[in-house]
Each structure stands twice: as C-alpha cells, then as structure tokens.
Design a protein around this motif. Structure first.
Motif, short mmCIF file in Angstrom:
data_model
loop_
_atom_site.label_atom_id
_atom_site.label_comp_id
_atom_site.label_asym_id
_atom_site.label_seq_id
_atom_site.Cartn_x
_atom_site.Cartn_y
_atom_site.Cartn_z
N ARG A 2 1.28 7.02 -2.48
CA ARG A 2 0.81 6.12 -3.53
C ARG A 2 1.20 4.68 -3.22
O ARG A 2 2.37 4.38 -3.02
N ASP A 3 0.20 3.84 -3.21
CA ASP A 3 0.39 2.40 -3.06
C ASP A 3 1.34 2.08 -1.91
O ASP A 3 2.25 1.25 -2.05
N ARG A 5 2.83 0.42 1.11
CA ARG A 5 2.75 -0.87 1.79
C ARG A 5 3.74 -0.88 2.95
O ARG A 5 4.88 -0.44 2.79
N ASP A 19 -1.62 -1.99 3.33
CA ASP A 19 -1.64 -2.75 2.09
C ASP A 19 -2.14 -1.91 0.91
O ASP A 19 -3.31 -1.99 0.52
N GLY A 20 -1.28 -1.05 0.41
CA GLY A 20 -1.64 -0.31 -0.79
C GLY A 20 -2.53 0.88 -0.52
O GLY A 20 -3.67 0.94 -0.97
N ASP A 22 -3.41 4.89 -0.89
CA ASP A 22 -3.20 6.11 -1.66
C ASP A 22 -3.95 7.25 -1.00
O ASP A 22 -5.09 7.07 -0.60
N GLY A 60 6.35 1.66 -2.05
CA GLY A 60 5.36 2.59 -2.58
C GLY A 60 5.98 3.96 -2.61
O GLY A 60 7.20 4.10 -2.65
N SER A 61 5.14 4.99 -2.55
CA SER A 61 5.67 6.34 -2.69
C SER A 61 5.06 7.29 -1.67
O SER A 61 3.86 7.29 -1.42
N ARG A 225 -6.35 -1.70 4.73
CA ARG A 225 -6.72 -1.05 3.48
C ARG A 225 -7.71 0.08 3.68
O ARG A 225 -8.47 0.09 4.65
N THR A 302 -12.14 -3.57 -5.46
CA THR A 302 -11.24 -2.43 -5.48
C THR A 302 -12.05 -1.21 -5.05
O THR A 302 -13.21 -1.35 -4.62
N ARG A 312 -14.57 0.62 -1.19
CA ARG A 312 -14.07 -0.69 -1.61
C ARG A 312 -15.15 -1.73 -1.32
O ARG A 312 -15.10 -2.43 -0.32
#
Lengths: 322, 332
Positions: A2-3, A5, A19-20, A22, A60-61, A225, A302, A312
């Motif tokens: 998740r997210d 970075r 960059d972010g 998921d 992030g995760s 991304r 997004t 995106r």
C-alpha cells in the motif's frame, strides 16, 4: 502493498523513484510488473525483499500474511527472505559463490531456515535440483557454478531460491540473459512450479511477450507509478492507458508481410523522463502521449476504472466524461 | 580492375574462423571453428538478417566481414574485389565503404571524447573534411540521425542509451559507407526507443541506398527489417531465404523452434510452442553429424552420423537438413 514509496537521494535531495504503488498478490497467482528502464520496477522488487539500496527511504506498507514488514530490522528481513519470499534475477552467476559447489550452496540455503541434519538438507537439495529439471541432480550437486550453462545456472539459482519453500518468488528479468529457446524452457519451468507448489510469482520484466503467456495480472509502470493494472487477457485485448497502447504497438512482431510497410515500427516519440526532471503536477506521460488533451498538462490523473482494468489517465476520469 | 556489373555488393565464400582452445586441456594446436564455412551474398540496397543464439558465430561473421578480425579461411568480395587481399593504405581507404554499429554504444564510443569528436574522427582520418567543412558535416550527420547540433559538445555519459546509439550510427555513416554491419544494434535499448532506432536505420537505408548485414538474436526484429534471413547454428548457416518465406514456412527444425519461441502477445496469432530440450552446445565440442541433432525433435540415426550440407530448394532457399519442412511450427 500500500502506497509504497522508495525515495532515493539525487543531487542532494530525495526523489520518489517508486511513488505510491498499491497491489495485492493472491496465493498461487502470477503478477507481472512491466515497464521500461527507470520506471522503478526493480527498485520496487528490491523494496519488497527489504533489499532497497543504501540511502533509499522506504515508506508505506508491505504486508505478507497480515504481517507488516516496512520498518523491520535487518535481522527480521533476513528471516522473511528465503522463508516467505525469495528472489531470482537476471545474472545467476552473481548469486553463487564461485568457489563452492552448487550442492554446498543449496544445502546451506536449506539449513539457513530449517534445523535439519546435513544429510536431510542434502536430500532436500537434490530434490530441488530435480524439481527445476536438472538432468542428473546428484551429479549437479558436485558442479561448480561456472561449469554450468546459462540455462542450468538459472535453474540452479531457482533451486537455491526454493530451498526453504518460500510462498512468494520474485523473479526479476529471469530470462533476459538467456537465448530464446532456453528462456522458453525456464518460463515453462516457472509455470510448472507455480502449479505444483502453489507458488506466488511476482514477475518483473520489460518484455510484454513474456507477460502475455506467463502472468495472470499485469501492472504497467511509468516514471515510478502504476499507470495501468489489468488482467493479462484484458491488457492485451484492450489496453487502456495510452502508454500501454504505445508500448504494445512498438513491440517488434514477427511479420511475413514484406517490405516497406512492415519496416515501420510504431515508436513512442521522446524519452522516459529521468528521475531528477520528472514532470510534477501533470501526467508524466503527457509529453509523449498521442492522446493528450487539456487536463493532462494542468493536473495529475489518479487511477480510474476503465472497463475491467484501472488506468491512470484522464480519458477515464468520470468527471470529464460528460 | 574488372568488375562484373551483376556482382553482389558483398559476397562471403566459405568463411571460416578457428580459435585456439585454451592450452593445457587439449594440448597445443587444438582449435575450434567459431565460424565454419559460411557463404552469403548481399545485394546493393538489400538487408540480410543474420539470426542465431549465443555461440552461433553470427557476431564473429560480422567482424570478419569488416575485417576487425582476419578469417582462417575463405574469401570476401566487396564490389567484386578481393576484400581480404587489401592491405595498408588501400585497405584504409576502402574501409570508408564498410562500417559497423555495435550493440552497446556505451562501450563502442570513447567515454573521454565528445560526441562531435567521435563523429568527425573517421572524416578526418579519411581526409574527407577539415576545419569549417568538418564541423558542418558533423552537424548535418547528427541532424540526419535525429540529434540536435549541441550534442556534439557532450560526452557519451551525458546521453541516454538511444541517443548514444544514434551517435554511433552517425559515426558509422560519416564516411558515406555502402555497407553497414549492424551487430545487435537495439538489443540494449528499451522497446520504445529500439523502435525509434530501427525506424532510423530503415530511413537511412532508403535515403542512402545502404546495404545492411543485420545481426540479431531476435527473429521478430529481423523478420521486420531484413529482405532475406540466414539462420546460424553453431558456426554454420542452417537455413537461408527470403524473410517472408522463412516466417511463413520454415524448413529447418531449428528455424521452426526459434519462430515458435518468439513471443506473441496476440493470442489469435500465437503458434504452438516447439519445445527444444537442452541448450546450444559449445562450439569447442560440437556434436557429431548435424550439430542440431541432440536438440532436434525429428532427429533420426542418419542425423547423428552425417553432416547435412546446405542445398538449394525449389523456392530459392538454402537449407541444411535431411528432413526439411517436416517440423512445421503450426499456423499462426
């Protein structure tokens, strides 16, 4: 994930090379991460293994089986690697100690994660070599890495990665250095291992051809991304993001059609923006995009639903649809 | 100097390159053939694709043709002239007609020279331009390969991979060659950039009526850029013919396997895979008979004992197989 970075230092400041991002990975699934050099795919893979380069900052995760890994100590990462998640990459030669036999190194990998007797570890090692298609596993044990052909070296690397039965295998360009007929064999082996062991595969590659035949789902990355996520069948049947479309079109395909028409490739104009000068506040693909329109230069898209996929791109922004 | 008007631009005849095996293992004097009796013609304005996997001898063949290495045996004729007999000043002068572009411009360009200096070097060495004229020629060469003039002042490390390969192409084109060997020219580039460089090579070919020997491991790329294709395996040509014919109906089982291994993203066009066992053997210890027989799905006893020669087929191809066309790659 998740997210996620991954920030790397460039010229005295930190830039988000990833960059972010998921994604979810289901057990037994094969997810491909595709993109050209500099898109962040390799850094992403390294972060997932706790192997981000010195000086990089990961936030992030990342959770495997419900356990959060971002922020783990080096010791915790070491336990995760090999046991839950393992890595193979393009250059198997650099994974082996050149002065130890293949067998000794696989035995060591087995014993690193399991308290078993040497003889039992040896039995497991031979079994792994058999599993990856070594013609004579017992003899393979006694070989030195440099004596193996490219394909066998990659198979031995796989055997070592599988030594402690990881749930997830990250394969970073696993066949890029191999000849076409040998690459095909190794990819088929990966498919077989997935089915046989219910192994989850994260395939990092620049090669859309490989993705088409060996992945269930695909993430396309551009400039750090995710620009599109889709089932493999959907991605090739109906690519949604203009970058995916352009990438597919630029792929050289076999052609029995001759002469001038066939000689033109649909190239993407321009180059991938380098890390230090990525466009900010706009779509990073806009400068090269054939479908660019007003919002692309003034706002950042997004991920929007696009059919069965997500992309995106403002083409799929519901606010702009009307 | 007599010149047959119909002679091909370049002919290779029975080209052979033997290297010494590392001493000790097989004793002194033991050699192996990296290139073993290779013959082909390239016509004016034509592109011949040379396809093969590692150890096939394709790159060595390219290096022999431009005389970066000297063959152990065989001949090369350029515009009907004995190319291998040239030496000294005559060779230096004629080199302007035959150039080479390598896979990795990072290593083929000099990191300590500006791009402008590298492009101008062959022109000044050949005495083709000086001073102001030289500067202008460099500018127009860079423009020709799609680079701006200010690239001339930059060093290779400051450029992207695609830009570097364009500089290498500009350097190769500086002397207005007639024949260019392209050795894996896009293999180190990303697909979107590779497509740009392939388009550039096609444009330059049309504009300057160039001939290419296009060497690649990638049959898909070769099928798109070449008029004819020669497939190499372990130092020999095993099949040669028009690109269209080879892609539509390969005659050699190795060609059929290569075609089936070529990635296809469109499920409707995907061919059933022909699985080969094993890997290409080392040229240092070639199998008996047909070198492909240990991996060949249709090999028979004869293939182990006898080496098939390249023989012409009714449709104008050459193939070295006792059972040509038997292994079909399946309709796409």
């Amino acid at each position: 994930m998740r997210d996620l970075r991954v920030e790397v230092p460039i010229g005295g400041r930190r830039v988000a090379a990833v960059d972010g991002v998921d994604f979810d990975l289901a057990a037994g699934e094969s997810l491909a991460v595709v993109g050209e050099s500099g898109c962040g795919k390799t850094l992403l893979a390294r972060a997932l293994l706790g192997l981000a380069p010195e000086g990089a900052r990961v936030s992030g995760s990342i959770s495997i089986g419900g356990r959060e890994l971002v922020g783990s100590s080096a010791e915790e990462w070491r336990r995760v690697r090999g046991k839950e998640i393992a890595l193979v990459f393009q250059e198997p030669a650099s994974a082996f100690d050149p002065v130890a036999t293949v067998g000794a190194q696989i035995v060591e990998a087995v014993r690193a994660h399991r308290k078993v007797a040497r003889s039992e570890a040896r039995r497991i090692a031979i079994e792994r070599l058999r599993e990856v298609g070594f013609p004579d596993p017992a003899r393979g044990m006694a070989e030195y890495p440099h004596r193996l052909s490219g394909g066998l070296k990659q198979r031995a690397f796989l055997a070592m990665a599988l030594a402690s039965d990881p749930a997830i295998l990250v394969a970073d360009e696993p066949t890029t250095a191999l000849d076409a007929t040998v690459a095909a064999q190794v990819l088929e082996l990966l498919d077989r291992l997935r089915l046989g062991r219910r192994l989850t595969l994260l395939l990092i590659t620049h090669d859309l051809g490989t993705v088409a035949t060996h992945a269930d789902r695909v993430i396309v990355m551009y400039a750090g991304r995710v620009v599109e996520e889709a089932r493999a069948v959907d991605l090739f049947r109906e690519p949604r993001h203009p970058y995916t479309r352009a990438l597919l079109a630029s792929l050289p395909r076999l052609s029995a059609r001759t002469r001038n028409a066939a000689r033109r490739f649909d190239a993407i104009p321009g180059v991938v923006p380098d890390l230090a000068s990525r466009p900010a506040g706009t779509c990073s693909f806009a400068p090269r995009c054939p479908e660019r329109f007003d919002p692309c230069d003034s706002d950042e898209p997004t991920l929007y639903p696009a059919g069965e996929s997500i992309a995106r791109c403002f083409l799929y922004d519901p606010r702009l649809r009307s | 100097m007599s010149r047959e008007p119909a002679a091909p631009l370049l002919s290779a005849r029975d080209l052979t390159k033997r290297y010494a095996l590392s001493a000790g293992v097989f004793g002194r004097g033991a050699t192996f053939a990296a290139v073993d009796g290779v013959s082909f013609d390239v016509e004016r304005g034509e592109t011949l694709g040379l396809v093969g996997e590692s150890g096939s001898g394709k790159s060595t063949t390219g290096r022999l043709v431009v005389r970066l290495e000297e063959p152990t045996g065989g001949n090369v004729f350029f515009e009907g002239q004995d190319w291998l007999a040239l030496s000294g000043r005559e060779l230096a002068r004629r080199r302007r007609d035959v150039q080479i572009v390598f896979q990795d411009p990072q290593t083929s360009l000099n990191p300590r020279m500006t791009c402008g200096a590298q492009v101008s070097e062959p022109l000044s060495v050949q005495g083709l331009a000086r001073g102001r004229d030289l500067k202008e020629r460099v500018g127009s060469l860079l423009a020709e390969v799609g680079l701006s003039a200010d690239i001339a002042r930059r060093f290779p490390a400051e450029l992207s991979g695609g830009q570097r390969q364009r500089v290498a192409i500009a350097r190769a084109l500086a002397t207005r060659p007639k024949f260019v060997v392209c050795d894996e020219p896009v293999s180190s580039l990303d697909v979107s950039v590779a497509a740009q460089v392939l388009n550039l090579l096609a444009e330059l070919r049309e504009k300057s009526h160039l001939s290419y020997l296009f060497i690649s491991h990638d049959l898909a790329v070769v099928s798109r850029v070449a008029d004819r294709i020669a497939v190499m395996y372990l130092g020999r040509i095993v099949e040669e013919g028009s690109a269209a014919a080879i892609v539509a109906r390969p005659l050699h089982p190795y060609t059929a396997a290569l075609l089936s291994a070529s990635p296809e993203t469109d499920p409707a066009r995907r061919r059933p895979r022909i699985a080969l066992s094993g890997e290409p053997p080392s040229p240092a210890s070639p199998p008996s008979g047909c070198a492909f027989h240990p991996r060949c799905p249709i090999a028979r006893p004869r293939c182990r004992e006898e080496t098939p020669k390249l023989f012409p087929t009714p449709d104008g191809r050459r193939v070295a197989c006792f059972f040509p066309g038997e292994l079909a790659p399946g309709a796409p």
